[in-house]
Design an enzyme around this catalytic site. Sequence first.
Site, mmCIF file in Angstrom:
data_model
loop_
_atom_site.group_PDB
_atom_site.id
_atom_site.type_symbol
_atom_site.label_atom_id
_atom_site.label_comp_id
_atom_site.label_asym_id
_atom_site.label_seq_id
_atom_site.Cartn_x
_atom_site.Cartn_y
_atom_site.Cartn_z
ATOM 1 N N LYS A 170 4.008 -9.123 3.451
ATOM 2 C CA LYS A 170 3.921 -9.480 2.033
ATOM 3 C C LYS A 170 3.389 -10.914 1.921
ATOM 4 O O LYS A 170 3.909 -11.828 2.585
ATOM 5 C CB LYS A 170 5.300 -9.379 1.380
ATOM 6 C CG LYS A 170 5.718 -7.946 1.107
ATOM 7 C CD LYS A 170 4.909 -7.357 -0.027
ATOM 8 C CE LYS A 170 5.253 -5.897 -0.267
ATOM 9 N NZ LYS A 170 4.312 -5.243 -1.182
ATOM 10 N N HIS A 300 -1.207 5.103 -0.350
ATOM 11 C CA HIS A 300 -0.039 4.273 -0.653
ATOM 12 C C HIS A 300 1.187 5.183 -0.684
ATOM 13 O O HIS A 300 1.126 6.302 -1.195
ATOM 14 C CB HIS A 300 -0.234 3.619 -2.028
ATOM 15 C CG HIS A 300 0.961 2.868 -2.522
ATOM 16 N ND1 HIS A 300 1.889 3.415 -3.391
ATOM 17 C CD2 HIS A 300 1.388 1.615 -2.263
ATOM 18 C CE1 HIS A 300 2.824 2.505 -3.661
ATOM 19 N NE2 HIS A 300 2.548 1.406 -2.983
#
Length: 383
Positions: A170, A300
Amino acid sequence: MKITEVIPHVLIGKTAPYSTWASDFVDVRYSMVVEIRTDEGITGWGESVCHGRQPGGVSAAYINHTFKPLLTGKDPFDVEVLWENMFHTSRPFGGGGAVNAISGIDVALWDIIGKALKKPIHQLIGGAFRTKVIPYATSFYRVEGRSYPEAYIEEARELIADGFRAFKLKTGYGIRKDSEYIHAMREAIGPDMLLAADANCAYDAPLTRQLLLEVEDARLHFLEEPMKTDDLEGYKMLRNKTTTHLACGENLFTKYDFRRWIVEGAVDILQPDVCSAGGITECKKIAAMAQAYAARVIPHVWGTGIGLAAALQLIAALPSNQLSSFAEEPMLEFDRSAHPFRDAVIHDKITMEDGAVKVPVGPGIGVEINEDAVREFELRLTQ
Ligand code: MG
């Protein structure tokens, strides 16, 4: 066969720890799991993924108010006709919300068809190019009180011990910090592991350019959503500025959204979510368009075991764009963040063995639903 009932189940559970990323946080995980019953006793299950704090009641409302009346009495084998009817009926509501609900229904319809024919979905949509998929670990959410990049590196070591060889970090915390984190991760995991980064739309084009240039030596496999997907032109301008591949797709819906991104050549990797971009029916079409333009697809995935199973069915059936025996295969996004019911809602937890995840071979989505767990986490809505 006729559809008799369409039942949305909104699931919710507290997460521990409370975790954040650059643009949001989660302290609960939501999902909307849809159950479709038929007059022949076959029941199908699907999922409409909930990103972050978006509640599952949104897609449940679409189902209760718009799609349930449209589906009741219809034959689930007419899945594409039903998809188009649902899409056209909900078109005035605009893009994503309705399509998120349609996605869960579509997966459930394919689950019914697979159960009726006693075949996994991948065998109904062309067959398996692969029977197992290399996962990359989606993790590295931030927890208050920990220091970074040390905590990232500790987590990477744990994931490596579990057998992972690919990771998505992230990012989105400012160019200087991101560069520090990415370089520290690359140094910690070594040159042979696959490292990607997700900025969750944190930047504009000038900052993205800076980040791409600053981390080029870290050999990111891809940089995901550095900018909002409203800015196709920004992506198009920055693609091929460095060797890092650009990726996006979790905030795009239907063949119509993806068509622009594919035709414009705005990214290297497309990331449709089966449980949000339009289900199996629509993602097959998106993948076919991508193949025609030599764009790659790495879906995803951020839902429960139901969405994970559905994604594996699609990934099994994705052809490769590369003729090499050493081609980079489509991967599985394998969410390792805290989730109170991801595994509980299915009976056979989806796991990694010897560095790969097997494509489920049971009928339909390939896994059986734990209805007790669905009831346990279900949020009862008043409408
Ligand atoms: Mg993402």
